[in-house]
Design an enzyme around this catalytic site. Structure first.
Site, PDB file in Angstrom:
ATOM      1  N   GLY A 192       0.794  -1.220   0.000  1.00 40.38           N
ATOM      2  CA  GLY A 192       0.000   0.000   0.000  1.00 40.38           C
ATOM      3  C   GLY A 192       0.826   1.270   0.000  1.00 40.38           C
ATOM      4  O   GLY A 192       0.271   2.360   0.019  1.00 40.38           O
ATOM      5  N   CYS A 193       2.135   1.122   0.001  1.00 42.62           N
ATOM      6  CA  CYS A 193       3.006   2.293  -0.062  1.00 42.62           C
ATOM      7  C   CYS A 193       3.529   2.451  -1.475  1.00 42.62           C
ATOM      8  O   CYS A 193       3.900   1.472  -2.116  1.00 42.62           O
ATOM      9  CB  CYS A 193       4.200   2.143   0.892  1.00 42.62           C
ATOM     10  SG  CYS A 193       3.760   2.185   2.621  1.00 42.62           S
ATOM     11  N   GLN A 194       3.556   3.676  -1.953  1.00 45.97           N
ATOM     12  CA  GLN A 194       4.092   3.958  -3.281  1.00 45.97           C
ATOM     13  C   GLN A 194       5.588   3.648  -3.300  1.00 45.97           C
ATOM     14  O   GLN A 194       6.108   3.076  -4.239  1.00 45.97           O
ATOM     15  CB  GLN A 194       3.854   5.419  -3.639  1.00 45.97           C
ATOM     16  CG  GLN A 194       4.402   5.812  -4.996  1.00 45.97           C
ATOM     17  CD  GLN A 194       4.186   7.294  -5.280  1.00 45.97           C
ATOM     18  OE1 GLN A 194       3.707   8.050  -4.463  1.00 45.97           O
ATOM     19  NE2 GLN A 194       4.563   7.710  -6.477  1.00 45.97           N
TER      20      GLN A 194
END
Length: 155
Positions: free
Chosen positions: A62-64
């Site tokens: 969920g982290c870029q």
């Protein structure tokens, strides 16, 4: 004859006091460019994670950016180490570790992370970084929940 031994008391700062200290540190800066620079400096101070934990197993979904988070639980407290391939994200995760590392699972689960809004972090992040922040918090709390559940089963 009495022995003259030094007694060391380990003081663990209350979770909310750590958050208040962060709010005070950020209050020094008037504009967000200065706050971003401070975040970058905090990220540089983040202790280096053992390279063996920079694997898919410790990657936060969920982290870029790539963010690795490793928990260690000694039966009482959880200690976190982390790293990121993005300098701002590294600063963000360093703040979370500053507040939540060295805490019991129950403390982490119950933590109200008010510093995030008080320093304006959520409002000043891009939507993708804001989602990444939420993913980091969620993962830290999931680790705490898992260790808390494991402790309950063991007792």
């Amino acid at each position: 004859m009495k022995s003259n031994r030094n007694v060391f008391i380990v003081f663990k700062m209350e979770l909310n006091q750590v958050q208040n200290n962060i709010v005070e540190e950020f209050a020094v800066f008037d504009d967000w460019m200065d706050k971003y620079n401070f975040l970058i400096e905090l990220g540089k101070e983040l202790p280096v994670i053992d390279p063996r934990y920079k694997t898919k197993d410790f990657l936060i979904e969920g982290c870029q950016s790539k963010v690795w988070l490793h928990p260690e639980f000694d039966g009482e407290i959880i200690t976190f180490t982390a790293d990121s391939d993005a300098i701002i994200t590294r600063g963000i995760v360093s703040l979370l570790i500053k507040v939540l590392s060295g805490r019991t699972p129950k403390e982490i689960i119950a933590a109200n992370l008010f510093f995030i809004d008080k320093i304006g972090l959520r409002q000043n992040l891009s939507p993708t970084r804001s989602n990444g922040l939420l993913s980091m918090v969620r993962q830290i709390k999931l680790y705490a929940l898992a260790y808390d559940t494991k402790n309950k089963k063991a007792n």
